[in-house]
Design an enzyme around this catalytic site. Sequence first.
Site, PDB file in Angstrom:
ATOM      1  N   HIS A  64       0.799  -1.062   0.540  1.00  0.00           N
ATOM      2  CA  HIS A  64       0.184  -0.136   0.058  1.00  0.00           C
ATOM      3  C   HIS A  64       1.005   1.550  -0.114  1.00  0.00           C
ATOM      4  CE1 HIS A  64      -3.384  -2.369   1.601  1.00  0.00           C
ATOM      5  NE2 HIS A  64      -3.457  -2.245  -0.118  1.00  0.00           N
ATOM      6  N   ASP A  66       0.874   4.124   1.509  1.00  0.00           N
ATOM      7  CA  ASP A  66       1.579   4.858   2.814  1.00  0.00           C
ATOM      8  C   ASP A  66       2.223   4.227   3.282  1.00  0.00           C
ATOM      9  OD1 ASP A  66      -0.350   2.822   2.809  1.00  0.00           O
ATOM     10  OD2 ASP A  66      -0.969   3.681   4.923  1.00  0.00           O
ATOM     11  N   HIS A  67       2.847   3.177   2.703  1.00  0.00           N
ATOM     12  CA  HIS A  67       3.552   2.131   3.269  1.00  0.00           C
ATOM     13  C   HIS A  67       4.799   2.278   2.571  1.00  0.00           C
ATOM     14  CE1 HIS A  67       1.927   0.880   6.646  1.00  0.00           C
ATOM     15  NE2 HIS A  67       0.951   0.979   6.097  1.00  0.00           N
ATOM     16  N   HIS A 269       0.232   4.342  13.432  1.00  0.00           N
ATOM     17  CA  HIS A 269      -0.759   4.095  12.364  1.00  0.00           C
ATOM     18  C   HIS A 269      -1.889   4.103  13.012  1.00  0.00           C
ATOM     19  CE1 HIS A 269      -2.492   2.311   8.965  1.00  0.00           C
ATOM     20  NE2 HIS A 269      -1.284   2.300   8.370  1.00  0.00           N
TER      21      HIS A 269
END
Length: 347
Positions: A64, A66-67, A269
Amino acid sequence: MQITFLGTSSGVPSRQRNVSATAIQPEKSRHWALVDCGEATQHQLLHTPLSPQKLSIVLITHRHGDHCYGLPGLLASCQLNGRTEPLTLVAPEAVWRYLQAVIELTDLHITYPLQFVAVNSALSLNIAGFRITAHPLSHRVPSWAYRFEETGIPKKLNLARLKEDGIPSGHHYACLQAGEDVELPDGRVLNSAEYTFDSWSARTVVIAGDNDTPELLSEACRGADLLVHESTYTQEVLEHVGPEPQHSSAERVARFAASAGLRNLMLTHFSPRYLKKARKKRDRSIEEIRHEARLHYSGRLFLAEDFEAYVLDRNGRCHYVQNLKRDHHRQPGKQSSTRGAPVKKEE
């Protein structure tokens, strides 16, 4: 051992938090490892003493954005700053394909050795002062946790046994302490492992990616000192959002940490809906996460913030040290340091 948070938001950045990135550094070493590399991670690093040139390994938990969106920029900065040392990248195959596409389509030239290792359950690497293993999680896409076990701990001589066995002092003592087996003039062979012991117990940290089932980490957390785990929602919000995002609540993680006997728990997170300071009545506060976790976990509990540095001491206790960006701006012209006395921040 030091853990520095470069991004603690889920999905998208907020005014207070960037997306996921966590640095882990062994004691008395400039080399370090990075878990996840959300967009603008290289910008976050500018506010810390961490050098991209001393980065030994990047580990991506899942594909993903955002990682992993910050990965091309970080690698490009290493190139432009003259990096020559090898860099290891551990990630799902999809992340490697994404990176190769960016390299091809943007004319990104990386001349330093970049070694890709596809993450799997058999992963076992000795790098940057750690033995690193990977553990599968439950998320919408394959997601992983990484366990960091400290290596290279200085040895101490077992002087009592040396005396008991009638072994006189001499240069061979230094050899034994350095991990070398030696042969004495009388023909006896001394095994270093039999006459030395570690100066302290190896510290172990587990840093997990997105995961809706903390219990999957039971084996990874066996003997661990600290778990760093996502706590995207409170249980109430998680139930309202529904199961599709496949994230954890503070309650789920706290219950697992308590059952696993973990001494230290770090939550990160967080959904951007949880504000550091709630200004309106309808605003949700990050303190809701803290309160829910505390109801189910009585150990040392921390909620990570961007630029915060923590130390896991030789006794396996986690301590807040400082906010690198904030404290640096409070003392213009002075280099931020994480070597000072820890400031208590846990509840």
